[in-house]
Motif scaffolding. Structure first.
Motif, PDB file in Angstrom:
ATOM      1  N   ALA A 170       0.979  -1.077  -0.016  1.00 17.09           N
ATOM      2  CA  ALA A 170      -0.123   0.068   0.157  1.00 17.09           C
ATOM      3  C   ALA A 170       0.836   1.169   0.002  1.00 17.09           C
ATOM      4  O   ALA A 170       0.987   2.252  -0.960  1.00 17.09           O
ATOM      5  N   CYS A 203      -4.094  -0.007 -11.598  1.00 12.14           N
ATOM      6  CA  CYS A 203      -4.765  -1.093 -10.857  1.00 12.14           C
ATOM      7  C   CYS A 203      -5.924  -1.448 -11.819  1.00 12.14           C
ATOM      8  O   CYS A 203      -6.167  -2.627 -12.082  1.00 12.14           O
ATOM      9  N   CYS A 205      -4.184  -6.458  -1.375  1.00  8.77           N
ATOM     10  CA  CYS A 205      -3.244  -5.413  -0.806  1.00  8.77           C
ATOM     11  C   CYS A 205      -2.460  -6.283   0.287  1.00  8.77           C
ATOM     12  O   CYS A 205      -3.374  -6.807   1.109  1.00  8.77           O
ATOM     13  N   SER A 207      -0.053  -5.838   3.479  1.00  9.17           N
ATOM     14  CA  SER A 207       0.269  -4.382   3.986  1.00  9.17           C
ATOM     15  C   SER A 207       0.943  -4.567   5.377  1.00  9.17           C
ATOM     16  O   SER A 207       0.340  -5.412   6.183  1.00  9.17           O
ATOM     17  N   LEU A 215      -8.880   2.249   0.461  1.00 10.76           N
ATOM     18  CA  LEU A 215      -8.654   1.696  -1.112  1.00 10.76           C
ATOM     19  C   LEU A 215      -9.801   1.857  -1.658  1.00 10.76           C
ATOM     20  O   LEU A 215      -9.894   2.327  -2.855  1.00 10.76           O
ATOM     21  N   VAL A 275      -7.808  -6.951   1.824  1.00 14.45           N
ATOM     22  CA  VAL A 275      -6.399  -6.298   2.418  1.00 14.45           C
ATOM     23  C   VAL A 275      -5.980  -7.510   3.410  1.00 14.45           C
ATOM     24  O   VAL A 275      -6.640  -7.964   4.288  1.00 14.45           O
TER      25      VAL A 275
END
Length: 205
Positions: free
Chosen positions: A10, A82, A94, A96, A110, A120
């Motif tokens: 990210a 993206c 993602c 992160s 996001l 995520v």
């Protein structure tokens, strides 16, 4: 058909942590710091700010809350990149190095910005002999992993394409022999996306 996955970091890849850091400083100290070095990798070197410790540091960290992680702006060109990858048939996830309690805030950030990302995965941020992201990535089995921090590629399976975003270079940790383990390097996500789609066959979405 199961879509192949591309895993994306990210901060520094999708989101502009530099701008968010300056905003947090302004909220904490009622002062918007000026730009000191536009080519600095770390925000403390990029902005004209002092090094904090003790009570000041504790006070500053209070501003890295859910609202902070929910409102970081996108890096120029990242949303378009993206969308290119998504439209070509890839699922974007993602991965992160963020505290688990902020995982939903990151996903909301996001989503609100318009990224075609619906998942995520939060990991530890502690680096050592192996990246804190390596276990999650090796289980996820993406076809590619894009990150701007070289140590986060440690221990990632060589079956995963490891792409490094080089971005600002002053004070960068992206140096040394570990660069030999990287499969490709790009100045930003848009450059990676263009290169990836030119190098890979287009998939049905």
């Amino acid at each position: 058909m199961v879509k192949p996955i591309i895993a994306l970091d990210a901060d520094g890849v999708l989101l502009d942590y530099h701008i968010a850091y300056r905003s947090a400083w302004e909220k904490a100290f009622n002062h918007c710091p000026s730009l000191k070095d536009p080519n600095a990798y770390w925000p403390i070197d990029r902005w004209n700010v002092r090094k904090l410790d003790g009570d000041e540091l504790v006070h500053f960290r209070r501003f890295f809350n859910e609202d902070f992680w929910r409102t970081i702006p996108a890096i120029d060109g990242a949303i378009h990149a993206c969308n290119q990858l998504h439209d070509a048939g890839f699922e974007l996830v993602c991965v992160s190095a963020i505290e688990f309690k902020f995982e939903n805030a990151r996903l909301e950030n996001l989503t609100n910005l318009g990224f075609p990302i619906r998942r995520v995965i939060a990991t530890s941020s502690t680096t050592g002999a192996m990246s804190p992201k390596a276990t999650a990535l090796n289980l996820l089995k993406p076809v590619g992993f894009v990150d701007d921090f070289l140590p986060y590629h440690r221990g990632v399976s060589p079956t995963i394409h490891r792409a490094l975003i080089t971005r600002e270079t002053n004070g960068t940790p992206n140096i040394g022999t570990e660069l030999d383990d990287i499969d490709s390097s790009h100045k930003d996500l848009r450059t990676f996306s263009n290169w990836w789609l030119e190098s890979s066959p287009r998939l049905s979405s």
